[in-house]
Design an enzyme around this catalytic site. Structure first.
Site, short mmCIF file in Angstrom:
data_model
loop_
_atom_site.label_atom_id
_atom_site.label_comp_id
_atom_site.label_asym_id
_atom_site.label_seq_id
_atom_site.Cartn_x
_atom_site.Cartn_y
_atom_site.Cartn_z
N GLY A 277 97.28 63.98 132.51
CA GLY A 277 98.26 64.47 132.36
C GLY A 277 98.82 65.46 130.76
O GLY A 277 99.63 65.04 130.48
N ALA A 278 97.94 65.56 130.04
CA ALA A 278 98.00 65.40 128.12
C ALA A 278 97.79 66.82 129.28
O ALA A 278 97.89 67.02 126.84
CB ALA A 278 96.60 65.19 127.74
N GLY B 8 104.01 69.24 128.26
CA GLY B 8 104.88 67.43 127.86
C GLY B 8 104.36 66.46 127.52
O GLY B 8 103.97 66.38 126.30
N TYR C 188 109.69 62.51 145.33
CA TYR C 188 109.13 62.42 144.14
C TYR C 188 110.25 60.92 143.52
O TYR C 188 109.45 60.12 143.29
CB TYR C 188 110.00 63.04 143.33
CG TYR C 188 110.31 62.70 141.96
CD1 TYR C 188 108.71 63.53 140.83
CD2 TYR C 188 111.10 63.17 140.45
CE1 TYR C 188 108.33 62.68 139.80
CE2 TYR C 188 110.97 62.51 139.39
CZ TYR C 188 109.64 62.61 138.96
OH TYR C 188 109.56 62.03 137.52
#
Ligand SMILES: NC(=O)c1ccc[n+]([C@@H]2O[C@H](COP(=O)([O-])OP(=O)(O)OC[C@H]3O[C@@H](n4cnc5c(N)ncnc54)[C@H](OP(=O)(O)O)[C@@H]3O)[C@@H](O)[C@H]2O)c1
Length: 282
Positions: free
Chosen positions: A14-15, A18, A168
């Site tokens: 997830g680079a 964010g 989530y």
């Protein structure tokens, strides 16, 4: 020898945006060798260029993976093993929310599959490499939202009663349980495992929320949200801090060790989740 992040191989999932992107910039700035993982080739190459230019480091490479696909996660792990003879820090960070219930190509509810099983499968496939590289660290990005999470093994994927935040929170509870169970399983190997809440951070994460809810989220939460740079700090702390040498099985909120929710401290639940997760990726 004291833990020094310079020259360490750090893989961040997830680079592309964010807190994963911001933590990567800071870790590269401190001299680590970064492997950025993204699902979209263009966005991932752009992230590499951004991390290089903002950190001034050339030691930034990338690999592709869509964490909604177990086959893709297996290909990622094979690529890591083929290219890198050591892995000092694995940062499990890729994740998001899904406004409607969707199944992955493996037939698993998307939020649980990406946010939890993605971490679980990748970490397991890379555990031997981490152990060979010890001392090494696994950093798992969970959320304070785990405190609302529940687990129902009879309906893990919310066939009944799916709600965006229920799914989530469940996935984030699973993150805390997973990180703690991993710490127990890796005790004595020199590989530590901790999880964290980065704060409420103004990132793209809510782009998966329903359109009607987005103005509400931004109106109510945005003023109190911290920047992605600030949000990335707990990842950097857990990956880089020499003071955390040997610290394992802990949960961090905004930089401090705190007790997670009572459910997240339930060792029997963590063991069961591990076993069920292993079946789901078999
Ligand atoms: N923001 C907050 O307030 C907050 C609070 C607590 C915890 N967290 C956690 O922080 C982590 C990072 O989120 P963020 O806030 O930085 O959000 P973000 O800006 O949306 O970043 C999420 C990252 O995950 C990647 N990703 C999502 N689904 C993926 C998939 N199927 N395969 C591969 N990559 C995927 C995204 O890739 P693309 O660029 O391709 O979309 C992006 O790089 C998440 O685990 C989240 O639960 C965030």
């Amino acid at each position: 020898m004291t833990w020094d992040v310079r020259g360490k191989n750090i893989l961040v999932t997830g680079a592309t945006s964010g807190i994963g992107l911001e933590a990567s910039v800071e870790l590269a700035r401190r001299g680590a060798r970064l492997v950025l993982v993204g699902r979209d080739p263009r966005r991932t190459e752009a992230a590499v260029a951004e991390v290089k230019s903002r950190s001034g480091s050339a030691e930034v490479s990338h690999l592709l993976c869509d964490f909604s696909s177990q086959a893709s996660i297996r290909r990622l792990a094979e690529a890591v093993l083929a290219r890198h003879d050591r892995l000092d820090v694995l940062v499990n960070n890729a994740g998001g929310v899904n406004k409607t219930r969707r199944l992955t190509e493996d037939g698993i509810e998307m939020t649980f599959a990406v946010n939890h099983l993605g971490y679980f499968l990748l970490t397991n496939l890379l555990t031997d490499l981490l152990v060979r590289s010890a001392p090494a660290r696994v950093v798992t990005v969970a959320s304070i939202g785990h405190r609302q999470g529940t687990l129902d093994f009879a309906d893990l994927g919310y066939e009944r009663g799916y709600r965006i935040m229920r799914a989530y929170s469940r996935s984030k509870l699973a993150n805390v349980l997973f990180a703690a169970e991993l710490a127990r399983r890796l005790a004595g190997t020199g590989v530590t495992s901790n999880s964290l809440h980065p704060g409420a951070v103004a990132t793209h994460i809510w782009s998966g929320a329903p359109l009607w809810a987005r103005p509400l989220i931004y109106l109510l939460l945005r003023p109190t949200m911290i920047s992605p740079e600030k949000g990335g700090e707990t990842i950097v702390q857990l990956a880089a801090s020499p003071e955390l040498e040997g610290v394992t099985g802990k949960y961090f909120e905004e930089g401090r060790i705190v007790d997670p929710a009572p459910l997240a401290q339930d060792e029997a639940l963590a063991k069961r989740l591990w076993e069920v997760s292993a079946e789901l990726v078999a």
